[in-house]
Write an enzyme that holds these catalytic residues in place. Structure first.
Site, PDB file in Angstrom:
ATOM      1  N   TRP A   1       0.835  -1.210   0.000  1.00 23.76           N
ATOM      2  CA  TRP A   1       0.000   0.000   0.000  1.00 23.76           C
ATOM      3  C   TRP A   1       0.862   1.249   0.000  1.00 23.76           C
ATOM      4  CZ3 TRP A   1      -0.214   4.064   3.420  1.00 23.76           C
ATOM      5  CH2 TRP A   1      -1.292   4.939   3.293  1.00 23.76           C
ATOM      6  N   HIS A   2       2.011   1.187   0.668  1.00 22.27           N
ATOM      7  CA  HIS A   2       2.847   2.365   0.814  1.00 22.27           C
ATOM      8  C   HIS A   2       3.526   2.785  -0.484  1.00 22.27           C
ATOM      9  CE1 HIS A   2       2.337   1.591   5.112  1.00 22.27           C
ATOM     10  NE2 HIS A   2       2.741   2.837   5.304  1.00 22.27           N
ATOM     11  N   GLY A   3       3.684   1.903  -1.415  1.00 25.33           N
ATOM     12  CA  GLY A   3       4.311   2.326  -2.660  1.00 25.33           C
ATOM     13  C   GLY A   3       4.681   1.170  -3.562  1.00 25.33           C
TER      14      GLY A   3
END
Length: 494
Positions: free
Chosen positions: A322-324
Site C-alpha cells: 500500500w505504501h508504494g
C-alpha cells in the site's frame, strides 16, 4: 498546497473565518469548494479523478441500500470496489507490475522489453480510495446507512485537512460531524492552534532537520560507514514519526478549529513493548483499516493456526505494498509480518521465561522490551527508507561490516552526514523538548475529545518552548533552504 507553506498559512484562517460567518446550511458548499481548491493546487486535472471515485462510491451506496435484490446489491458493491482499486492500481502499480513481469520473462530466457506509462501519481489517492472503500463496504454490510446528500458525501471524501495523508476516516465518525451545526467555541480554537503548533514543531524543527543527516547516508549508501547507517536509520525512525505525526497533528488542529474531531493516528509508538503493540500505536487509521477490511474477512484468528499465520502475513505484506510500488516497501511489510508470526509462536515460551526469572513486572523487562522492539522497527525502517533493493543490500553490508572504534572514524562519519556540533545539539534539543512536552500533548489529545477536560494552563509547556523554537527554526530553515532543505511530507508520496 503544503501545510508548511505560506499559501496554507493564508488559506486556513480564511476558510475558518468563512466557516463561522456563513450560515450552517451553506457551510458544506464552502468547505467542498475549499477542499477541491486545496487538492487542485497540486494539479488541477486530478480533481476529475477524485470526483469520479466519489461519484462511483456514492452511486453504489444508494443502489445497495435501495435495492431489495441481493445480486444487484452485490454487483454494485463489486463494481465500486473493483473500480476504485483499478484506478489505484493503474496510477500507482501499473509500471511496477509491468517492469516486474518484463524482468521475470528475461530471467527465464524470453525476450521482453520494459513498458511503462508516463502517469503522475495523484496526491493522496491511497488515502481517499481507502476512505471510499470503507464507505461502500460498510453500507453493503449494513453497518451504516447510505448518505443521500451528495454534497456532504463529496466533502467526506475530500475534506482538506486529512485529504492528502489521512487519517483515513470512517464515515460513521466524520459524516455526522460535517452535518452537525457547530457554534464558535474559543476552546476549539485554542486546542486546534496548539495541535498545529505541535505539528509544525515536529515537522519543521525535528523531521526536516534530521532529514539532512538521513538523506546524506541513504542517498549515497556506497560512501556510508556502518556507524553512519546505524545513526541514519535511528534518526529516520525519529524523522518519519515526527514528519507523519506532525502532519496528523496539523490536520487534527485545522479540523478542530471548526469543531470537527479527526481520529487519533499515533499514540507514542516507540514506547511499545512488542511489534503487536507498535501497530496498535502506529498509523492507527491504516492498521485498523487493514484489520477490519482484510485481516478479519480473511478469517483473522478465528481459524486454525496455519491459516491465522497466513492471514497475518498477507495483511502486513499488502500494507507494505500500500505504501508504494517498490520492492523495498514489500520487504518492509513482509518483515513486520514475520515479526508478528515469530512473536505469536514464541509468546508462550517467552511468558514462561519471564515467570521463571521473576522479571514479569520489572522495570528492567519493560526497558528491554522497548529497546528490542525499537531495534526491530528500525531494522525494518532501513528497507522502507532505502531508495532501491540494491541500495538496501549495500546498507546492510555496511551496517554489519564497516565499523571502527576510533575518534577519526567517528569524526569522518559525522562530517559525511553533515552533522557538526551545533546540528547535533540542535537535534538533541528538539527531541528533548518534544519529550518534555509529551505529557502536555497527551492531555491535549484527551481535551480535544472532551472540552470539559480542557485546562488552559496546560498550554504552558507547549507554547513556551515549541512556539519559540518553531519561530527561530523557520527563520533558520528559510536561510538554508537553498542547501537541500526538504519540506515535503514523507507520506505525500503514498
Amino acid at each position: 498546497m503544503l501545510f508548511n507553506s505560506f499559501a496554507f498559512l493564508i488559506f486556513f484562517p480564511i476558510v475558518t473565518l468563512l466557516y463561522y460567518l456563513i450560515p450552517h446550511k451553506y457551510r458544506w458548499i464552502m468547505l467542498l469548494i475549499a477542499s477541491y481548491y486545496f487538492y487542485m493546487s497540486w494539479n488541477p486535472s486530478l480533481v476529475f479523478l477524485i470526483m469520479g471515485t466519489t461519484l462511483l462510491s456514492y452511486g453504489a451506496g444508494l443502489i445497495i441500500e435501495k435495492s431489495s435484490k441481493k445480486p444487484l446489491r452485490l454487483a454494485a458493491a463489486i463494481v465500486a470496489v473493483a473500480g476504485s482499486l483499478i484506478v489505484l492500481f493503474f496510477f500507482k502499480y501499473f509500471n511496477f507490475l509491468s517492469t516486474g513481469i518484463s524482468q521475470l520473462l528475461r530471467k527465464i530466457g524470453l525476450p521482453a522489453s520494459d513498458f511503462s506509462l508516463n502517469v503522475l501519481l495523484p496526491v493522496g489517492i491511497s488515502f481517499y480510495t481507502f476512505q471510499t472503500l470503507s464507505y461502500v463496504i460498510d453500507v453493503y454490510k449494513g453497518r451504516i446507512k447510505a448518505e443521500r446528500h451528495f454534497g456532504y458525501y463529496a466533502l467526506f471524501v475530500s475534506f482538506f485537512p486529512q485529504l492528502v495523508a489521512g487519517p483515513i476516516e470512517r464515515p460513521e465518525n466524520l459524516l455526522p460531524q460535517l452535518k452537525e451545526k457547530k457554534s464558535f467555541q474559543s476552546e476549539n480554537i485554542r486546542i486546534g492552534l496548539k495541535f498545529m503548533i505541535v505539528g509544525f514543531f515536529k515537522k519543521v524543527v525535528i523531521a526536516d532537520t534530521v532529514a539532512i543527516a538521513v538523506n546524506s547516508v541513504y542517498n549515497d549508501p556506497a560512501q556510508a560507514s556502518g556507524l553512519g547507517v546505524a545513526i541514519a536509520t535511528a534518526l529516520f525512525a525519529v524523522q518519519i514519526l515526527c514528519d507523519f505525526d506532525g502532519y496528523t497533528n496539523i490536520a487534527i488542529g485545522v479540523a478542530k478549529l471548526m469543531g470537527i474531531d479527526l481520529m487519533q493516528n499515533f499514540d507514542n509508538p516507540y514506547s511499545a513493548r512488542s511489534i503487536k503493540e507498535f501497530w496498535g500505536r502506529w498509523h492507527i487509521s491504516l492498521s485498523t483499516w487493514f484489520r477490519d477490511y482484510l485481516y478479519i474477512p480473511l478469517g483473522g484468528n478465528r481459524c486454525k493456526k496455519p491459516r491465522h499465520l497466513f492471514n497475518l502475513f498477507v495483511t502486513f505484506l499488502l500494507s507494505g505494498l500500500w505504501h508504494g510500488a517498490n520492492w523495498t516497501f514489500v520487504i518492509w511489510g513482509a518483515l513486520h509480518g514475520v515479526y508478528q508470526i515469530v512473536g505469536l509462536l514464541t509468546s508462550g515460551v517467552r511468558k514462561k521465561a519471564r515467570e521463571k526469572t521473576g522479571l514479569e513486572n520489572s522495570s528492567f523487562l519493560a526497558i528491554w522490551q522497548r529497546a528490542i522492539t525499537f531495534v526491530l522497527v528500525c531494522f525494518a525502517w532501513l528497507f522502507f527508507r532505502a531508495n532501491s533493493v540494491s541500495d538496501s543490500g549495500i546498507l546492510l553490508k555496511k551496517l554489519f561490516s564497516d565499523w571502527s572504534f576510533n575518534f577519526t572514524y567517528i569524526q569522518q562519519t559525522m562530517q559525511s552526514m553533515q552533522i557538526d556540533g551545533a546540528l547535533f545539539i540542535f537535534i538533541l534539543f528538539g527531541i528533548g523538548i518534544l519529550y518534555a512536552v509529551s505529557k502536555d500533548i497527551a492531555k491535549l489529545e484527551l481535551s480535544r475529545k472532551d472540552l470539559s477536560l480542557y485546562v488552559s494552563e496546560s498550554e504552558t509547556g507547549i507554547l513556551k518552548y515549541a512556539l519559540l523554537t518553531v519561530t527561530v527554526v523557520m527563520i533558520w530553515v528559510y536561510l538554508t533552504s537553498q542547501s537541500g532543505y526538504e519540506n515535503n511530507f514523507i507520506y505525500f508520496q503514498f
